[in-house]
Design a protein around this motif. Structure first.
Motif, PDB file in Angstrom:
ATOM      1  N   LYS A 106      33.445  51.699  53.481  1.00  0.00           N
ATOM      2  CA  LYS A 106      33.187  53.131  53.554  1.00  0.00           C
ATOM      3  C   LYS A 106      33.137  53.762  52.162  1.00  0.00           C
ATOM      4  O   LYS A 106      32.743  54.924  52.018  1.00  0.00           O
ATOM      5  CB  LYS A 106      34.275  53.811  54.380  1.00  0.00           C
ATOM      6  N   ILE A 107      33.535  53.000  51.139  1.00  0.00           N
ATOM      7  CA  ILE A 107      33.621  53.551  49.788  1.00  0.00           C
ATOM      8  C   ILE A 107      32.303  53.361  49.054  1.00  0.00           C
ATOM      9  O   ILE A 107      31.829  52.236  48.904  1.00  0.00           O
ATOM     10  CB  ILE A 107      34.748  52.870  48.993  1.00  0.00           C
ATOM     11  N   ARG A 108      31.736  54.450  48.601  1.00  0.00           N
ATOM     12  CA  ARG A 108      30.532  54.341  47.771  1.00  0.00           C
ATOM     13  C   ARG A 108      30.917  53.736  46.426  1.00  0.00           C
ATOM     14  O   ARG A 108      31.829  54.206  45.761  1.00  0.00           O
ATOM     15  CB  ARG A 108      29.909  55.719  47.548  1.00  0.00           C
ATOM     16  N   GLY A 109      30.225  52.678  46.044  1.00  0.00           N
ATOM     17  CA  GLY A 109      30.528  52.017  44.780  1.00  0.00           C
ATOM     18  C   GLY A 109      31.108  50.628  44.947  1.00  0.00           C
ATOM     19  O   GLY A 109      31.227  49.885  43.985  1.00  0.00           O
ATOM     20  N   VAL A 110      31.477  50.249  46.177  1.00  0.00           N
ATOM     21  CA  VAL A 110      31.932  48.883  46.430  1.00  0.00           C
ATOM     22  C   VAL A 110      30.705  48.001  46.606  1.00  0.00           C
ATOM     23  O   VAL A 110      29.852  48.260  47.452  1.00  0.00           O
ATOM     24  CB  VAL A 110      32.828  48.809  47.685  1.00  0.00           C
ATOM     25  N   ILE A 111      30.613  46.957  45.783  1.00  0.00           N
ATOM     26  CA  ILE A 111      29.454  46.064  45.818  1.00  0.00           C
ATOM     27  C   ILE A 111      29.706  44.898  46.776  1.00  0.00           C
ATOM     28  O   ILE A 111      28.866  44.567  47.613  1.00  0.00           O
ATOM     29  CB  ILE A 111      29.151  45.523  44.409  1.00  0.00           C
ATOM     30  N   SER A 112      30.865  44.282  46.653  1.00  0.00           N
ATOM     31  CA  SER A 112      31.187  43.121  47.484  1.00  0.00           C
ATOM     32  C   SER A 112      32.671  42.839  47.360  1.00  0.00           C
ATOM     33  O   SER A 112      33.357  43.368  46.493  1.00  0.00           O
ATOM     34  CB  SER A 112      30.378  41.893  47.048  1.00  0.00           C
ATOM     35  N   PHE A 113      33.160  41.980  48.252  1.00  0.00           N
ATOM     36  CA  PHE A 113      34.568  41.604  48.194  1.00  0.00           C
ATOM     37  C   PHE A 113      34.779  40.292  48.931  1.00  0.00           C
ATOM     38  O   PHE A 113      33.935  39.868  49.734  1.00  0.00           O
ATOM     39  CB  PHE A 113      35.466  42.693  48.810  1.00  0.00           C
ATOM     40  N   THR A 114      35.885  39.647  48.648  1.00  0.00           N
ATOM     41  CA  THR A 114      36.241  38.419  49.350  1.00  0.00           C
ATOM     42  C   THR A 114      37.754  38.364  49.468  1.00  0.00           C
ATOM     43  O   THR A 114      38.479  38.976  48.682  1.00  0.00           O
ATOM     44  CB  THR A 114      35.720  37.170  48.618  1.00  0.00           C
ATOM     45  N   PHE A 115      38.219  37.641  50.468  1.00  0.00           N
ATOM     46  CA  PHE A 115      39.647  37.622  50.770  1.00  0.00           C
ATOM     47  C   PHE A 115      40.287  36.286  50.423  1.00  0.00           C
ATOM     48  O   PHE A 115      39.669  35.237  50.562  1.00  0.00           O
ATOM     49  CB  PHE A 115      39.886  37.915  52.261  1.00  0.00           C
ATOM     50  N   GLN A 116      41.539  36.350  49.986  1.00  0.00           N
ATOM     51  CA  GLN A 116      42.402  35.192  49.831  1.00  0.00           C
ATOM     52  C   GLN A 116      43.549  35.385  50.821  1.00  0.00           C
ATOM     53  O   GLN A 116      44.623  35.868  50.462  1.00  0.00           O
ATOM     54  CB  GLN A 116      42.924  35.091  48.393  1.00  0.00           C
ATOM     55  N   MET A 117      43.271  35.038  52.071  1.00  0.00           N
ATOM     56  CA  MET A 117      44.214  35.357  53.143  1.00  0.00           C
ATOM     57  C   MET A 117      45.579  34.700  52.945  1.00  0.00           C
ATOM     58  O   MET A 117      46.604  35.274  53.292  1.00  0.00           O
ATOM     59  CB  MET A 117      43.623  34.946  54.495  1.00  0.00           C
ATOM     60  N   ALA A 118      45.589  33.500  52.382  1.00  0.00           N
ATOM     61  CA  ALA A 118      46.848  32.771  52.220  1.00  0.00           C
ATOM     62  C   ALA A 118      47.822  33.505  51.305  1.00  0.00           C
ATOM     63  O   ALA A 118      49.046  33.369  51.440  1.00  0.00           O
ATOM     64  CB  ALA A 118      46.586  31.366  51.685  1.00  0.00           C
ATOM     65  N   VAL A 119      47.295  34.273  50.357  1.00  0.00           N
ATOM     66  CA  VAL A 119      48.169  34.996  49.421  1.00  0.00           C
ATOM     67  C   VAL A 119      48.024  36.500  49.575  1.00  0.00           C
ATOM     68  O   VAL A 119      48.475  37.273  48.728  1.00  0.00           O
ATOM     69  CB  VAL A 119      47.876  34.585  47.959  1.00  0.00           C
ATOM     70  N   LYS A 120      47.361  36.937  50.652  1.00  0.00           N
ATOM     71  CA  LYS A 120      47.221  38.357  50.977  1.00  0.00           C
ATOM     72  C   LYS A 120      46.548  39.141  49.853  1.00  0.00           C
ATOM     73  O   LYS A 120      47.008  40.211  49.459  1.00  0.00           O
ATOM     74  CB  LYS A 120      48.586  38.972  51.321  1.00  0.00           C
ATOM     75  N   ARG A 121      45.450  38.591  49.363  1.00  0.00           N
ATOM     76  CA  ARG A 121      44.733  39.267  48.285  1.00  0.00           C
ATOM     77  C   ARG A 121      43.279  39.510  48.650  1.00  0.00           C
ATOM     78  O   ARG A 121      42.712  38.817  49.491  1.00  0.00           O
ATOM     79  CB  ARG A 121      44.806  38.461  46.987  1.00  0.00           C
TER      80      ARG A 121
END
Length: 276
Positions: free
Chosen positions: A161-176
Motif C-alpha cells: 500500500k506504500i507508494r515507493g516500495v519497489i519489492s521485498f522478500t522475507f526471511q521467515m526463519a529469522v522474522k525479517r
C-alpha cells in the motif's frame, strides 16, 4: 500442474523458481524460459509485466547470467520499452531501469566483477541489496509476530500500500523482511505500515561500524503519513513452498529437480503461446 496454464500463472511460477539461487542458471540456459520472460515484458497485463521484471531481476543477481541475458534477443529493447511507456507505473519503470543498468554493465571490468562474485558466493543470497540504482535503497526489517503465512500476507498487503516500495522478500526463519524502496521514502513509513496491522511490530536492522548488526526500534512518535500506492499492479502472492523453510533471504520453491520439470512444462506452454 494444470494443462490450462495462462500467462499470469506461468510468469508467477517462473518468478518463484527464479527466487531460488539454485535455479537461476538453469532458467537462463533453458531454451524457452528466458525468451518467454522477454515476451512477458511486452504483455498488456501490468501484473504480468511486473512479475516478469521481478523474475528477471532475480536472474540478474547471478553474475554468470548477465552476459547471456544482455545478449538475448529483445531483452534490452523490451526493458527500454517498459521504462519509456507512459502507462507503466513508477515502480515498474524504476525496476526496469535498475535491471537495464545491471545488464548494460555486464562484461565491463571483468577482473573486478570476478573478485566481487567470489565474495558474493560467501554471502547468503539476498534480494535487491545492490546499490546499482541511486534512486533506490534497501531497508532490512526485523518483524516481531512474523510467524506464519497468514502474518506474511498481512505484511505484504501493508507494504504494497506504500507508494515507493519497489519489492521485498522475507526471511521467515529469522522474522525479517528485506525491502527495496525509493531513496526518498523514509524507513519509518515501513514501520508505520507494519505496526498498523496491530499483530506485528517492525524494527530496523542496521549495520554497525565493525560489521555487526543492530536492531533499532522505530520511535513511538515517529509514525509518518504513508502515501498509498494507487498505480502499481496488484501483487502476485507467492504460494507457500511445501519444502522446509530455509534460513535464506529467498524462500525455496522446491527442489531443483522439481523446478526443472516445471521449466519444461513452462517452455512448452511458451512455445504454444507466442502471442497473448
Amino acid at each position: 500442474m494444470s494443462a490450462e496454464l495462462d500467462a499470469l500463472t506461468v510468469v508467477n511460477q517462473l518468478r518463484d523458481l527464479a527466487a531460488d539461487p539454485l535455479n537461476r542458471r538453469a532458467i537462463v540456459e533453458d531454451q524457452g524460459c528466458l525468451p518467454g520472460l522477454i515476451l512477458f515484458l511486452d504483455h498488456p497485463n501490468p501484473q504480468v509485466v511486473y512479475s516478469a521484471l521481478l523474475a528477471v531481476r532475480y536472474l540478474a543477481e547471478c553474475r554468470a547470467n548477465r552476459e547471456k541475458m544482455k545478449g538475448e534477443l529483445g531483452m534490452m529493447l523490451s526493458l527500454q520499452n517498459v521504462m519509456q511507456k507512459s502507462t507503466s507505473p513508477g515502480e515498474t519503470k524504476l525496476l526496469a531501469s535498475e535491471i537495464y543498468e545491471i545488464l548494460q554493465s555486464a562484461g565491463k571490468d571483468e577482473a573486478e566483477q570476478a573478485e566481487a562474485a567470489a565474495a558474493s558466493c560467501r554471502r547468503k543470497a539476498q534480494f535487491f541489496l545492490g546499490s546499482t540504482n541511486k534512486r533506490a535503497k534497501t531497508v532490512v526489517l526485523h518483524i516481531d509476530g512474523l510467524d506464519d503465512s497468514t502474518r506474511r500476507s498481512l505484511c505484504e498487503e501493508a507494504l504494497l500500500k506504500i507508494r515507493g516500495v519497489i519489492s521485498f522478500t522475507f526471511q521467515m526463519a529469522v522474522k525479517r523482511c528485506v525491502v527495496r524502496i525509493r531513496s526518498d521514502l523514509k524507513a519509518e513509513a515501513l514501520g508505520t505500515a507494519i505496526n498498523s496491522t496491530k499483530v506485528m511490530k517492525a524494527q530496523q536492522v542496521v549495520k554497525t561500524e565493525d560489521g555487526g548488526e543492530l536492531v533499532v526500534p522505530f520511535q513511538e512518535d515517529s509514525a509518518v503519513l504513508v502515501e498509498e500506492n494507487t498505480d502499481i499492479p496488484d501483487y502476485l502472492p507467492e504460494e507457500e513452498s511445501p519444502s522446509q523453510e530455509q534460513d535464506k533471504a529467498v524462500t525455496r520453491v522446491g527442489s531443483i529437480t522439481d523446478g526443472m520439470g516445471w521449466l519444461s512444462t513452462a517452455a512448452n506452454f511458451l512455445s504454444r503461446s507466442f502471442y497473448w
